[in-house]
Write a protein that holds these residues in place. Structure first.
Motif, PDB file in Angstrom:
ATOM      1  N   PRO A 553       0.807  -1.224   0.000  1.00 49.68           N
ATOM      2  CA  PRO A 553       0.000   0.000   0.000  1.00 49.68           C
ATOM      3  C   PRO A 553       0.839   1.273   0.000  1.00 49.68           C
ATOM      4  CG  PRO A 553      -0.157  -1.130   2.129  1.00 49.68           C
ATOM      5  CD  PRO A 553       0.580  -2.051   1.197  1.00 49.68           C
ATOM      6  N   ARG A 554       2.117   1.186   0.422  1.00 46.79           N
ATOM      7  CA  ARG A 554       2.880   2.430   0.546  1.00 46.79           C
ATOM      8  C   ARG A 554       4.351   2.178   0.268  1.00 46.79           C
ATOM      9  NH1 ARG A 554       3.616   6.091   5.499  1.00 46.79           N
ATOM     10  NH2 ARG A 554       3.333   4.205   6.741  1.00 46.79           N
ATOM     11  N   LEU A 555       4.924   3.005  -0.598  1.00 38.84           N
ATOM     12  CA  LEU A 555       6.373   3.010  -0.840  1.00 38.84           C
ATOM     13  C   LEU A 555       6.843   4.454  -0.775  1.00 38.84           C
ATOM     14  CD1 LEU A 555       7.319   0.783  -3.951  1.00 38.84           C
ATOM     15  CD2 LEU A 555       7.999   0.410  -1.573  1.00 38.84           C
ATOM     16  N   LEU A 556       7.914   4.668  -0.035  1.00 41.64           N
ATOM     17  CA  LEU A 556       8.506   6.008   0.032  1.00 41.64           C
ATOM     18  C   LEU A 556      10.005   5.883  -0.215  1.00 41.64           C
ATOM     19  CD1 LEU A 556       8.585   9.076   0.820  1.00 41.64           C
ATOM     20  CD2 LEU A 556       8.987   8.302   3.175  1.00 41.64           C
ATOM     21  N   GLY A 557      10.480   6.676  -1.142  1.00 42.00           N
ATOM     22  CA  GLY A 557      11.925   6.743  -1.364  1.00 42.00           C
ATOM     23  C   GLY A 557      12.415   8.154  -1.085  1.00 42.00           C
ATOM     24  N   VAL A 558      13.499   8.259  -0.330  1.00 41.88           N
ATOM     25  CA  VAL A 558      14.136   9.564  -0.091  1.00 41.88           C
ATOM     26  C   VAL A 558      15.558   9.456  -0.630  1.00 41.88           C
ATOM     27  CG1 VAL A 558      14.775  11.294   1.605  1.00 41.88           C
ATOM     28  CG2 VAL A 558      12.766   9.842   2.006  1.00 41.88           C
ATOM     29  N   PHE A 559      15.907  10.356  -1.523  1.00 43.74           N
ATOM     30  CA  PHE A 559      17.185  10.228  -2.208  1.00 43.74           C
ATOM     31  C   PHE A 559      18.028  11.497  -2.042  1.00 43.74           C
ATOM     32  CE2 PHE A 559      14.057   7.541  -4.295  1.00 43.74           C
ATOM     33  CZ  PHE A 559      14.712   6.320  -4.266  1.00 43.74           C
ATOM     34  N   ALA A 560      19.329  11.290  -2.067  1.00 44.01           N
ATOM     35  CA  ALA A 560      20.277  12.409  -2.067  1.00 44.01           C
ATOM     36  C   ALA A 560      21.163  12.208  -3.283  1.00 44.01           C
ATOM     37  CB  ALA A 560      21.091  12.418  -0.783  1.00 44.01           C
ATOM     38  N   ALA A 561      20.906  12.982  -4.319  1.00 40.12           N
ATOM     39  CA  ALA A 561      21.544  12.740  -5.613  1.00 40.12           C
ATOM     40  C   ALA A 561      22.006  14.053  -6.237  1.00 40.12           C
ATOM     41  CB  ALA A 561      20.577  12.013  -6.542  1.00 40.12           C
ATOM     42  N   GLY A 562      22.701  14.840  -5.422  1.00 38.40           N
ATOM     43  CA  GLY A 562      23.161  16.117  -5.946  1.00 38.40           C
ATOM     44  C   GLY A 562      21.970  17.031  -6.207  1.00 38.40           C
ATOM     45  N   ARG A 563      22.074  17.830  -7.253  1.00 40.75           N
ATOM     46  CA  ARG A 563      20.932  18.671  -7.636  1.00 40.75           C
ATOM     47  C   ARG A 563      20.026  17.872  -8.557  1.00 40.75           C
ATOM     48  NH1 ARG A 563      22.336  23.289 -10.926  1.00 40.75           N
ATOM     49  NH2 ARG A 563      20.092  23.553 -11.176  1.00 40.75           N
ATOM     50  N   VAL A 564      18.752  17.781  -8.219  1.00 46.46           N
ATOM     51  CA  VAL A 564      17.788  17.158  -9.134  1.00 46.46           C
ATOM     52  C   VAL A 564      17.383  18.233 -10.138  1.00 46.46           C
ATOM     53  CG1 VAL A 564      15.510  16.123  -9.328  1.00 46.46           C
ATOM     54  CG2 VAL A 564      17.056  15.435  -7.472  1.00 46.46           C
ATOM     55  N   LEU A 565      17.700  17.992 -11.403  1.00 50.13           N
ATOM     56  CA  LEU A 565      17.646  19.075 -12.391  1.00 50.13           C
ATOM     57  C   LEU A 565      16.229  19.416 -12.812  1.00 50.13           C
ATOM     58  CD1 LEU A 565      20.677  17.997 -14.590  1.00 50.13           C
ATOM     59  CD2 LEU A 565      20.596  19.740 -12.790  1.00 50.13           C
ATOM     60  N   ASP A 566      15.339  18.464 -12.714  1.00 51.47           N
ATOM     61  CA  ASP A 566      13.954  18.737 -13.122  1.00 51.47           C
ATOM     62  C   ASP A 566      13.041  17.913 -12.222  1.00 51.47           C
ATOM     63  OD1 ASP A 566      12.272  19.756 -15.819  1.00 51.47           O
ATOM     64  OD2 ASP A 566      11.365  18.117 -14.684  1.00 51.47           O
ATOM     65  N   GLU A 567      12.165  18.592 -11.538  1.00 51.64           N
ATOM     66  CA  GLU A 567      11.334  17.934 -10.531  1.00 51.64           C
ATOM     67  C   GLU A 567      10.461  16.843 -11.134  1.00 51.64           C
ATOM     68  OE1 GLU A 567       8.195  19.374  -7.127  1.00 51.64           O
ATOM     69  OE2 GLU A 567       9.709  20.757  -7.892  1.00 51.64           O
ATOM     70  N   LYS A 568       9.825  17.167 -12.252  1.00 53.14           N
ATOM     71  CA  LYS A 568       8.884  16.211 -12.843  1.00 53.14           C
ATOM     72  C   LYS A 568       9.615  14.994 -13.404  1.00 53.14           C
ATOM     73  CE  LYS A 568       5.231  17.866 -14.934  1.00 53.14           C
ATOM     74  NZ  LYS A 568       4.367  18.531 -15.945  1.00 53.14           N
ATOM     75  N   VAL A 615       0.702  -0.807  -7.725  1.00 55.33           N
ATOM     76  CA  VAL A 615       1.423   0.364  -7.209  1.00 55.33           C
ATOM     77  C   VAL A 615       0.394   1.314  -6.610  1.00 55.33           C
ATOM     78  CG1 VAL A 615       2.983   2.239  -7.791  1.00 55.33           C
ATOM     79  CG2 VAL A 615       3.164   0.060  -9.001  1.00 55.33           C
ATOM     80  N   ARG A 616       0.405   1.446  -5.319  1.00 57.26           N
ATOM     81  CA  ARG A 616      -0.612   2.271  -4.667  1.00 57.26           C
ATOM     82  C   ARG A 616      -0.015   3.631  -4.340  1.00 57.26           C
ATOM     83  NH1 ARG A 616      -5.602  -0.423  -4.257  1.00 57.26           N
ATOM     84  NH2 ARG A 616      -5.291  -2.259  -5.524  1.00 57.26           N
ATOM     85  N   ASP A 617       0.217   3.878  -3.071  1.00 52.72           N
ATOM     86  CA  ASP A 617       0.759   5.169  -2.661  1.00 52.72           C
ATOM     87  C   ASP A 617       2.281   5.091  -2.811  1.00 52.72           C
ATOM     88  OD1 ASP A 617       1.684   7.376  -1.356  1.00 52.72           O
ATOM     89  OD2 ASP A 617       0.517   7.079   0.464  1.00 52.72           O
ATOM     90  N   ILE A 618       2.794   5.702  -3.861  1.00 50.54           N
ATOM     91  CA  ILE A 618       4.249   5.659  -4.093  1.00 50.54           C
ATOM     92  C   ILE A 618       4.743   7.093  -4.141  1.00 50.54           C
ATOM     93  CG2 ILE A 618       3.991   5.550  -6.611  1.00 50.54           C
ATOM     94  CD1 ILE A 618       6.487   3.730  -6.634  1.00 50.54           C
TER      95      ILE A 618
END
Lengths: 674, 322
Positions: A553-568, A615-618
């Motif tokens: 029901p739920r997947l959360l990813g938190v990443f640290a990858a420098g500058r993310v160049l485009d949010e979408k 894939v539910r709440d991702i």
């Protein structure tokens, strides 16, 4: 940004390799071996050649001339030997694809002398050996400190074996090519490929042509996940067939054929041993991997390499052993190395946390290294702890009761799990040009957009460098006639191409009309730092106690990858990887038939990838990193890190839900029943 | 693909007249066209029967008559089906994908072929595809295949979800053919493999399904529950269609059919017999499930289907107790 080619794609105007028109085009279809090992005794193509519409039959009965036979997967029709079930042994060229396919299936008579075959990976196989290096050029084994002593003095130890099955990339667009020989003997190849420059060089080499006589065109590619990272036999077959019949030839592999000749992720058997002192500090880490390659080509996945990066420990060892089986050659599949390796390491870390009575996040924080553990290099930036902390806050980890198997909602057991992610942040030399044409900026680089949004992000990078609205920037990619570029792979595309685009745009700003760049020297001077992205994945699962079905029901990813160049675009990459990781956890498995050596479930009805309903709440979020040691954009690649750690997070959550530790992927209902 | 002729029939008589040895009737084509591409089906001619006047769902007495050419999605969305036969609607919606259901017809759904991996790949032997060539699934990968009613020649399963619900509803299949019209009961349309696995059903050459007739809905509550590896677009590991009528804590009537376990939708008659007149308790449901599963003959790689079917039967019946 929205995809700059989005309208073309949704209206069907974007052309893919198979869709280019050509006069008088013919079609090729491959004949594949029904045996896994042996030799072709005879080939009788007479019935096929007598079929109306059939133009030619290619086979080892009349080996076509090649410039190089070094890559046995590409050296078509050069030998009577058969190395695996499904190997291409002949091809029919006809005026329609249906005629070619029918004749290939029923009118080419090939007799074989079969020999015994071995297709099952085992840790006790007599053919296990130590390859000289693992993909692409990592040391095969590493060892530091005294592992036996480290394990001996540990208060808590884990010694467990984790396995992953054969998995297939399965991009949506099948591998397809159209070859057109020009009157002057030049070859134009429309190909579905992750890098036009390297593809061009490989095709030229196999065919014995100078590279400048070959042009590869691939502006739109419907996914690759690594399977289009290198030239595949369809491109060579199209070129040979077109040369044989004197007409343009198209070929599109069927889904079933893709399983056999476009690579796959090797199955792995991974033994992980961890020792920790009473406080939870690691005293030793070992990660020993057994994996396979074919008998005709070595591919050694770098499965244990993330263990060289993740945690501090005074004693450590990683090894890779390979066995050559009668199977197709494995290759890159999204995060080769990290995806299967981190499944094992991060499952073991969860087991250690439970054995030591320490929260799994705190265990990871405790073992955070000050420098890259094996190289001793400082990290250019490393924010794994921040990802874990931010994820814990967002996910609601603080109130988690670690006791497994006690949360029953209706007939569902629920649980949560966490795992870390990592992926290297590298770049490769590329060239680019920037020009002003009709008042607009035109950027040219032989980059590839395989569905990632590369064209769009390069547009954004150029617009920002030039100080121009994105609407005034046009980016031309996907053509080997453009300035040479590295391929879309290893999460290096944006970093490599973006570096070249920034430099070309800066040069244009200096002289006002045109700028070119070659980042070879820049990239060669990259050193002195360990560069990796990190992340933390959190999963909530429900396990049906009657049926063993697992839902997420739920997947959360938190990443640290420098500058993310485009949010979408960035979010799409992360959640796309996580979705693939969910599939790896719960359903992806290619079944090998030991009797025939065939891949059995070779279509998308039988080889399950995650559907929307799975894939539910991702959600994917990121921590902004300022890292001056990467590239002009300050970005780390994000194409692969999303799949890394997901399977372990889900398996750890399944343990938390049920008290059952599943160490063999995928986690299907039969494994949880009873 | 082998060259074939294609023609479109206007009515049943026309279809029958066009039928010759080597002809296959074409419905939505969602399975047949795949099999033709794979070289598994090699018809000389296709007679398209989708334009025949069998595309309506109509009242038939207190029951319902469903035309053979009704699309799966139209069947599942039909208000009368949803209201009076919700189990059937659920079963249809649990199969395939929206796009496939939009194409697939009722008769085509019933007559689809097994998805046994060996059957679908002509590089393997298969008694169903090439009689007397052997069955590699028995010693190979049969993890998705039959635990009931299989033979030494074939362990294939029938893949339909809809057929499982129809078997539980005592549907009647209307057939026309060279020898005239007849009615085939469900279960009964699909046969067990025995020594002739090449025959999926009892239909004779040239026979054409025209309609499926449903008797009035059985009393009680009903459910279709499908267990699969992913949440949609996957064939059943095991599924169950269940109807349970309970009064004063006692089972008055019960219908149970299982999918994914046999060459045909498997009507669990032994379980039903145990349940009629028995108390509607978990113990009795378990005893009934065990009675049915006592005749299961699982193979090494599909033994999980036995406890899965047992759990599924018990769980589904429990949920149907008022």
């Amino acid at each position: 940004m929205n995809r700059v080619e989005g309208r073309d794609k949704v209206t069907g105007r974007a052309r893919y390799a198979y869709e280019y028109p050509a006069e008088d085009v013919a079609y090729a279809y491959a004949v594949q071996s029904p045996i896994a090992h042996g030799r072709i005794r005879s080939i009788d193509a007479s019935e096929a050649l007598a079929t109306p519409g059939v133009l030619a039959v290619l086979s080892s009965a009349d080996p076509p001339a090649l410039g190089s036979r070094d890559d046995a997967e590409l050296a078509l029709f050069q030998t009577h030997e058969v190395a695996y079930h499904g190997q291409i042994v002949a091809a029919v060229v006809a005026t329609t694809s249906e005629t070619a396919r029918e004749a290939a299936q029923y009118a080419v008579r090939i007799e074989y002398d079969a020999e015994p075959h071995h297709v099952r990976l085992r840790t006790d196989h007599c053919g296990l050996y130590r390859p000289d290096k693992v993909n692409p050029a990592f040391p095969t084994d590493t060892e530091q400190g005294d592992v036996a002593a480290g394990l001996a003095r540990a208060a808590v130890t884990i010694d467990a074996t984790y396995t992953t099955p054969t998995e297939h990339n399965n991009p949506m667009e099948p591998h397809a090519s159209m070859a057109v020989w020009e009157e002057n003997g030049d070859l134009t190849l429309f190909d579905s490929i992750q890098g036009a420059s390297d593809d061009r060089d490989t095709i030229a080499s196999v065919l014995g042509l100078p590279p400048e006589r070959v042009r590869v065109i691939s502006p739109h590619v419907g996914g690759g996940f690594g399977s289009k990272g290198t030239t595949r036999p369809n491109a060579i077959l199209a070129a040979l067939a077109a040369r044989a019949v004197g007409r343009p030839v198209k070929i599109a592999l069927t889904r079933q054929q893709m399983f056999d000749v476009t690579g796959y992720r090797t199955p792995t058997i991974q033994r992980v041993r961890l020792g920790a002192d009473a406080a939870g500090r690691l005293t030793a880490i070992t990660h020993d991997v057994v994996e396979q390659s074919s008998t005709i080509k070595e591919f050694a996945e770098q499965t244990a390499t993330p263990t060289r990066v993740m945690y501090a420990a005074p004693a450590r060892r990683t090894t890779h052993r390979l066995v050559r089986l009668h199977v197709p050659t494995p290759a890159w599949m999204r995060a080769p190395g990290e995806a299967p390796g981190m499944w094992a390491l991060e499952s073991a870390m969860d087991e250690l946390a439970i054995a030591a009575g320490i929260d799994p996040i705190e265990l990871r924080v405790l073992n955070e290294p000050a420098v890259e553990p094996e190289s001793g290099l400082p990290f250019s930036s490393r924010n794994l702890v921040a990802c874990l902390r931010e994820g814990a806050r967002r996910f609601g980890w603080a109130n988690r009761d670690p006791e497994p198997g006690i949360r029953l909602e209706g007939r569902w057991l629920t649980g949560t799990g966490v795992a870390a992610s990592t992926y290297p942040a590298r770049r490769r030399p590329s060239r680019a040009s920037a020009a002003v044409e009709d008042g607009d900026f035109v950027i040219r680089i032989a980059a590839a957009d395989i569905g990632t949004g590369a064209r769009t992000v390069l547009t954004g990078i150029a617009a920002q460098t030039l100080g121009s609205p994105a609407e005034r920037v046009r980016v031309e990619i996907g053509d080997s006639a453009l300035p040479r570029a590295s391929l879309a792979g290893g999460s290096m595309g944006t970093a490599s191409w973006g570096s070249a685009v920034v430099r070309a745009c800066e040069a244009l700003l200096k002289n006002g009309a045109e700028g070119t760049a070659d980042t070879t020297e820049d990239v060669e001077s990259d050193s002195g730092f360990a560069r990796h992205a990190f992340g933390a994945q959190f999963a909530e699962v429900r396990v049906d106690i009657d049926t063993g079905e697992v839902r997420v029901p739920r997947l959360l990813g938190v990443f640290a990858a420098g500058r993310v160049l485009d949010e979408k675009l960035g979010r799409s990459q992360f959640i796309g990887g996580m979705t693939m990781g969910l599939g790896m956890a719960l359903m992806e498995e290619t079944v090998v038939d030991e009797r025939s050596g065939a891949f059995l479930n070779h279509d998308l009805a039988q080889y399950h990838i995650a559907t929307c309903a799975d894939v539910r709440d991702i959600e994917a979020v990121w921590i902004e990193e300022e890292d001056p040691h990467l590239n002009p954009m300050g970005a780390k690649g994000i194409g692969e890190i999303g799949i890394v750690g997901t399977a372990a997070a889900i398996a750890n959550a399944v343990y938390h839900a049920t008290g059952r530790r599943i160490r063999d992927l995928p986690i299907t209902p039969p494994k949880l029943l009873g | 693909m082998r060259p074939f002729s294609y023609s479109r029939a206007t009515d049943a008589r026309d279809a029958l007249e066009r039928f010759q040895p080597g002809t296959m009737y074409l419905g939505g084509g969602t399975n047949l066209v795949d099999l033709m591409r794979l070289g598994v089906a090699r018809p000389d001619s296709l007679v398209d029967v989708t334009r025949l006047p069998y595309d309506t769902v109509e009242a038939a007495g207190d029951g319902l008559r469903i035309g053979a050419a009704v699309r799966n999605s139209d069947l599942a969305m039909h208000p009368v089906v949803r209201e009076r036969y919700p189990m059937l609607a659920r079963a249809v919606l649990s199969g395939a994908s929206g796009q496939v259901r939009n194409m697939a017809t009722v008769a085509g759904n019933l007559l689809q072929r097994t998805r046994c991996p060996y059957f679908q790949d002509i590089s393997h032997p298969c008694n169903k595809r090439r009689p007397a060539s052997g069955c590699p699934a028995i010693d190979g990968d049969h993890s998705g295949l039959a635990v009931f009613g299989h033979s030494e020649h074939c362990v294939a399963t029938h893949p339909s979800d809809m057929a499982v619900a129809l078997a539980a509803l005592d549907a009647r299949v209307h057939v026309t053919g060279p020898a005239g019209d007849r009615v085939v009961p469900m279960p009964g349309l699909h046969r067990l493999p025995d020594g002739e696995p090449e025959r999926d059903t009892v239909l004779a050459a040239g026979e054409l399904i025209t309609a499926v007739e449903l008797p009035p809905p059985p009393a009680g509550a009903s459910h279709y529950r499908k267990v699969r590896e992913r949440a949609s677009f996957a064939f059943a590991l095991v599924s169950v269609a269940a109807v349970l009528d309970v009064a004063d804590g006692v089972v008055r009537d019960c219908r149970l059919a299982l999918g994914g376990v046999a060459h045909a939708p498997w009507r669990a008659e032994l379980a039903e017999a145990e349940l009629r007149g028995a108390p509607a308790t978990q113990e009795d449901f378990s005893r009934a499930a065990e009675a049915e599963l006592s005749r299961a003959r699982p193979l090494p790689r599909n033994a999980y289907k036995v406890p899965l079917a047992r759990n599924l039967i018990v769980r589904t019946l429990q949920e149907l107790v008022p």
